[in-house]
Design a protein around this motif. Sequence first.
Motif, PDB file in Angstrom:
ATOM      1  N   LYS A  29       0.858  -1.188   0.000  1.00  0.00           N
ATOM      2  CA  LYS A  29       0.000   0.000   0.000  1.00  0.00           C
ATOM      3  C   LYS A  29       0.890   1.232   0.000  1.00  0.00           C
ATOM      4  N   LYS A  30       0.285   2.386  -0.180  1.00  0.00           N
ATOM      5  CA  LYS A  30       1.041   3.638  -0.255  1.00  0.00           C
ATOM      6  C   LYS A  30       1.813   3.865   1.035  1.00  0.00           C
ATOM      7  N   ILE A  34       4.467   4.588  -4.042  1.00  0.00           N
ATOM      8  CA  ILE A  34       3.469   5.656  -4.118  1.00  0.00           C
ATOM      9  C   ILE A  34       2.157   5.114  -4.669  1.00  0.00           C
ATOM     10  N   CYS A  35       2.155   4.575  -5.900  1.00  0.00           N
ATOM     11  CA  CYS A  35       0.937   4.010  -6.472  1.00  0.00           C
ATOM     12  C   CYS A  35       1.314   3.121  -7.653  1.00  0.00           C
ATOM     13  N   HIS A  36       0.365   2.272  -8.027  1.00  0.00           N
ATOM     14  CA  HIS A  36       0.528   1.395  -9.196  1.00  0.00           C
ATOM     15  C   HIS A  36      -0.860   1.145  -9.780  1.00  0.00           C
ATOM     16  N   ASN A  37      -1.060   1.592 -11.008  1.00  0.00           N
ATOM     17  CA  ASN A  37      -2.335   1.395 -11.690  1.00  0.00           C
ATOM     18  C   ASN A  37      -2.063   1.226 -13.180  1.00  0.00           C
TER      19      ASN A  37
END
Length: 325
Positions: free
Chosen positions: A261-262, A286-289
């Motif tokens: 998670k972040k 940070i993020c993954h999309n």
Amino acid sequence: MKINSIKSTLAQRIKSRLDKLGKSERRASLEAGLSDSFLRNIRQNKSSSPRIDTLEKIAEVLETNPAWLMTGAGEEELSLPAANILPEPAPRYFPPAEPAAVSAIYAERQPPENNRDLPILKPGARRMHRQKSPRIVTLPGLQPGYDGFHESDGPSPPISPSPYPSYDLFQGEEAATEHIPNALIGKKFSLNERRLPVYGQAVGGIDGEFPINGSTLYSVLCPPQLSEISGAYAVSISGDSMYPRYEDGEIAFVDPTRRVKKGDYVIAQIATDETEIPLAYVKKFICHNAGGLVLEQFNPAKELHFPHERVVSVHYIALAGTAPV
């Protein structure tokens, strides 16, 4: 000049507490869940300004007031609430009695229906109370501390109140108190002998990246947290791109099964070309999309962006530090 002065003052306060507690910088750093050189870096002015939550952890280990550690204001020592201690009962004097005058009424022991160890009292005899704590009772014709009555003394006198708690040995004619154990024996502890492979290389790239080609540098003992995690492994940190979180040469232990998670610290494998070996990055997630993977780096401070189709894996770093080989 002001920043250096603040750091020096903080370093002096930390050293003062370490001297009072007899702890080393390395021991206190590890007890606070930090790298073993964290406090040493503060003393040598190598570390940037620590975060408030980090200073609170250090204050807890140094057994001092967080406000005093951060600013030097307030009380240095932690104030502890006074213990609630009950006064001991005053000693009581018991006059000696003649040994010949001492006798007791014992009931004929017959096996009750539910318990064969319960005594049956004679008609007219009093039920006694057993004490959890030692108790001395003086009755006519008895030696101090004797738990019985003399037949010639007539009806038994009332027992003086005791400052200690008591419980009734009998809950009925045929009931007895049940012995309750104060501890349970757990399962046998087995020594963990599992070892984990360590991947990496001596020198990392510009951003600390290194190739993972399946060959190991060496192996280390597996931490207890990962002893039952399938596929767990370790990597050797290269460079100082994530300092002060990770230092060059530290071992990061990886749990590939845990969802990230972040804010988590991860090791991400990124494919550079279909024919080349993926590069591994130890960074902050940070993020993954669908738009891609974003990681944060500390030194130099920047964000790294990777296309989603080039992301091979993103694994959670459970802990890091030195490890016995």
